[in-house]
Design an enzyme around this catalytic site. Sequence first.
Site, mmCIF file in Angstrom:
data_model
loop_
_atom_site.group_PDB
_atom_site.id
_atom_site.type_symbol
_atom_site.label_atom_id
_atom_site.label_comp_id
_atom_site.label_asym_id
_atom_site.label_seq_id
_atom_site.Cartn_x
_atom_site.Cartn_y
_atom_site.Cartn_z
ATOM 1 N N ASP A 12 42.566 50.152 -2.197
ATOM 2 C CA ASP A 12 43.551 49.092 -2.406
ATOM 3 C C ASP A 12 43.917 49.052 -3.889
ATOM 4 O O ASP A 12 43.134 49.494 -4.742
ATOM 5 C CB ASP A 12 42.956 47.755 -1.958
ATOM 6 C CG ASP A 12 43.912 46.600 -2.125
ATOM 7 O OD1 ASP A 12 45.123 46.766 -1.902
ATOM 8 O OD2 ASP A 12 43.445 45.495 -2.484
ATOM 9 N N ASP A 14 45.922 46.067 -5.707
ATOM 10 C CA ASP A 14 45.841 44.746 -6.330
ATOM 11 C C ASP A 14 44.466 44.126 -6.098
ATOM 12 O O ASP A 14 44.031 43.968 -4.966
ATOM 13 C CB ASP A 14 46.928 43.834 -5.768
ATOM 14 C CG ASP A 14 48.316 44.379 -6.049
ATOM 15 O OD1 ASP A 14 48.494 45.017 -7.097
ATOM 16 O OD2 ASP A 14 49.219 44.175 -5.213
#
Length: 196
Positions: A12, A14
């Site tokens: 991922d 963010d």
Amino acid sequence: MGDVRETVIGVDLDGVCADFYGRMRRIASEWLELPLDALPEEVSYGLDEWGISGEGQYESLHRFAVTQRELFRTMPMIPGARRYLRLLSDEGYRIRIITHRLFIHYFHASAVQQTVEWLDSHGIPYWDLCFMKEKSQVGADIYIEDSPDNIMQLRESGLYTICFANSTNRHIAGPRAHSWEEAYLLVRERAAAGGS
């Protein structure tokens, strides 16, 4: 999965590689016209602690952040992300960046451009870049994620998911990494065990 070269790590962006909450806090301070110290650093997923109420207000803040303050290009890197992703890449792991940055309509070109510029300017190694909500569909062997909902969905699908720890996911059980060094060691441990 004994051969590292076959191992795909779904990472991922963010909250895992990019300090989303740190940068968003500064932008929210401006948007809300409040002093920075009025916004707590410890937040939950919807940013209720900053007085953001409801999906509409969150989307307005997010739209301002992306279109007016280049959020995705200006976030600081989470310490260790470049170093440990480069180590994993050099060791033969395939890094697949997975992000759901296209959830606000009509700003996709800006979001994609800012994302690629951020990855390149920070020297983050990756083989693939996926913009999608259903992260389980990208076919990774190991996931590194911070969103509580995504972690739960991935784990419910039987996928090995490392929780990258922050204030939004304190209630999520291990495996947990509080730093990129810990994430790196968990990936290596999982690969050595031959699990997928």
